[in-house]
Design an enzyme around this catalytic site. Structure first.
Site, short mmCIF file in Angstrom:
data_model
loop_
_atom_site.label_atom_id
_atom_site.label_comp_id
_atom_site.label_asym_id
_atom_site.label_seq_id
_atom_site.Cartn_x
_atom_site.Cartn_y
_atom_site.Cartn_z
CG HIS A 158 -57.13 -23.02 -10.77
ND1 HIS A 158 -58.14 -22.15 -10.38
CD2 HIS A 158 -57.75 -24.20 -11.06
CE1 HIS A 158 -59.30 -22.79 -10.41
NE2 HIS A 158 -59.09 -24.02 -10.82
CE1 TYR B 72 -57.43 -15.97 -7.45
CE2 TYR B 72 -59.29 -14.48 -7.72
CZ TYR B 72 -58.78 -15.72 -7.37
OH TYR B 72 -59.64 -16.70 -6.93
#
Length: 208
Positions: free
Chosen positions: A62, A132
Site C-alpha cells: 500500500h 501506524y
C-alpha cells in the site's frame, strides 16, 4: 535508540534501547528530534491506525498518491510480522527495491516510511496488531495498491500458500502495470513533499 537508513532510500529502522529492571522494561520508541535529525524530514502525526490480523494475513503493498502523501511510522505492538518497505517513487535511485524487518512486539522496533514509499507485511502469529502513526489524514481514493507477490519485485515471503488477503490486494496490479497506468508518485513529487528541511545536512544524507 539507533536509527539506521534502510536499503530503500528515505526509509529508516528504529531500534530502541531497552532498560530492564525488577518491574519489567522501559524504552523510548522514538523521538521527533532524533527522527528528524536522521531523516531530514519533519514528521507530524495527524492520524493513528491499528490493524489486527490472523496468522498468514498478507496486507499490501500500500502507498499513497502525491499529493496528499502519507508518511508512516509502523510498529508491531502485539504478535510478530515480516514488515516490508518498497520504493514506489518513479525515478528514485532505489525505485522497485525493498527491505524487510522482522517486527516483534517485545523488540519495540519501528519502521519510518517517507511519502511515496509502499508498505506491506505478513502476520507471523495470530492476533498480530500493527500500529501506524500517519503524517496525514486518510483521503478516500488516494491509496495506491501494488501486487505483493509481483515476481519482478521479488519479496521473499516465508510462505505464499494459504495466505489471507483482501480482494483488492489479491487483484492489485504489478509494479510495471502501475507504472504504465500512471498510478505511482514520482521521486520529484516526493522531494517536494519533504520540504526545505530535507536539504538540511545530517549524517544519513552525507555521500548521497
Amino acid at each position: 535508540m539507533a536509527i539506521e537508513e534502510m536499503k530503500v532510500r528515505d526509509a529508516f529502522r528504529i531500534t530502541p534501547s531497552q532498560l530492564p529492571d525488577n518491574r519489567g522494561r522501559f524504552f523510548e520508541a522514538w523521538r521527533l528530534g532524533e527522527l528528524t535529525g536522521s531523516s531530514g524530514q519533519p514528521f507530524t502525526v495527524r492520524q493513528v491506525n491499528f490493524s489486527v490480523s490472523h496468522r498468514n494475513t498478507l496486507r499490501g503493498i500500500h502507498g499513497t498518491t502525491l499529493p496528499p502523501g502519507q508518511a508512516k511510522l509502523v510498529t508491531c505492538v502485539r504478535g510478530a510480522a515480516l514488515d516490508v518497505v518498497v520504493d514506489l517513487r518513479v525515478g528514485s535511485p532505489t525505485f522497485g527495491m525493498f527491505d524487510t524487518t522482522l517486527q516483534e512486539a517485545g523488540s519495540g522496533i519501528g519502521v519510518y516510511l517517507a511519502d511515496g514509499l509502499g508498505h506491506a507485511f505478513l502476520a507471523l502469529t495470530d492476533d498480530t496488531c500493527m500500529n501506524y502513526l500517519c503524517s496525514e489524514e486518510y483521503v478516500p481514493g488516494t491509496m495506491v495498491d501494488i501486487q505483493a507477490l509481483d515476481p519482478a519485485i521479488g519479496i521473499p515471503w516465508p510462505t505464499t500458500t494459504g495466505l489471507i488477503r483482501s480482494e483488492k490486494d489479491a487483484t492489485a496490479p504489478s509494479l510495471s502495470e502501475a507504472v504504465a497506468r500512471g498510478l505511482l508518485p514520482t521521486y520529484e513529487e516526493a522531494l517536494t513533499s519533504y520540504g526545505p528541511s530535507w536539504q538540511l545536512p545530517h549524517p544519513q544524507h552525507l555521500g548521497r
